[in-house]
Design a protein around this motif. Sequence first.
Motif, PDB file in Angstrom:
ATOM      1  N   GLU A   3     -33.263  -5.031  19.545  1.00 15.83           N
ATOM      2  CA  GLU A   3     -31.841  -5.348  19.388  1.00 15.83           C
ATOM      3  C   GLU A   3     -31.499  -5.780  17.961  1.00 15.83           C
ATOM      4  O   GLU A   3     -30.468  -5.377  17.418  1.00 15.83           O
ATOM      5  N   GLN A   4     -32.379  -6.547  17.350  1.00 16.35           N
ATOM      6  CA  GLN A   4     -32.112  -7.015  15.985  1.00 16.35           C
ATOM      7  C   GLN A   4     -32.145  -5.855  14.992  1.00 16.35           C
ATOM      8  O   GLN A   4     -31.310  -5.780  14.092  1.00 16.35           O
ATOM      9  N   GLN A   5     -33.109  -4.971  15.138  1.00 14.67           N
ATOM     10  CA  GLN A   5     -33.175  -3.818  14.246  1.00 14.67           C
ATOM     11  C   GLN A   5     -31.948  -2.930  14.411  1.00 14.67           C
ATOM     12  O   GLN A   5     -31.393  -2.424  13.430  1.00 14.67           O
ATOM     13  N   ILE A  10     -26.750  -0.901  12.186  1.00 19.35           N
ATOM     14  CA  ILE A  10     -25.305  -0.695  12.298  1.00 19.35           C
ATOM     15  C   ILE A  10     -24.580  -1.454  11.185  1.00 19.35           C
ATOM     16  O   ILE A  10     -23.654  -0.929  10.558  1.00 19.35           O
ATOM     17  N   ARG A  11     -25.008  -2.684  10.907  1.00 18.18           N
ATOM     18  CA  ARG A  11     -24.391  -3.471   9.841  1.00 18.18           C
ATOM     19  C   ARG A  11     -24.556  -2.773   8.494  1.00 18.18           C
ATOM     20  O   ARG A  11     -23.622  -2.699   7.690  1.00 18.18           O
TER      21      ARG A  11
END
Length: 129
Positions: A3-5, A10-11
């Motif tokens: 999820e963090q990756q 996306i950011r």
Amino acid sequence: MNEQQFGSRIRHLLNQGLRLDAAAGERLQAARRAALERQRPEPAPALRWADNVLGGWQGLGGWGVLSARVLVTLLVLVAATFGIYSWQEKQRLAEIVEIDAQLLTDDLPIDAYLDRGFQNWLKKRAADE
């Protein structure tokens, strides 16, 4: 990809200037608001372990149900302990009453049972039989 990756990717794409149409932007904002509403506040570090252990109960009805379950379990445990203690006390009292009744109705005086020589004689006699 965790999820963090995924979030970082996306950011990064959004920071590069990726332009979204208005409908996609609104959907992203709605999803962000929904995610923030569902997000649980971070517990204090000292209570984090309790939240990890008991946090799964929230899906089953929340803390009220958990408290009721714990309370009912404790009440049953206390009642069972009290019942077992009462039963053991009654058994112990019945044994004492039976021994006293046998001593008082026996032909031998109580002092005979306190005499070590008599006890040894009784043991020897029982072993011979």
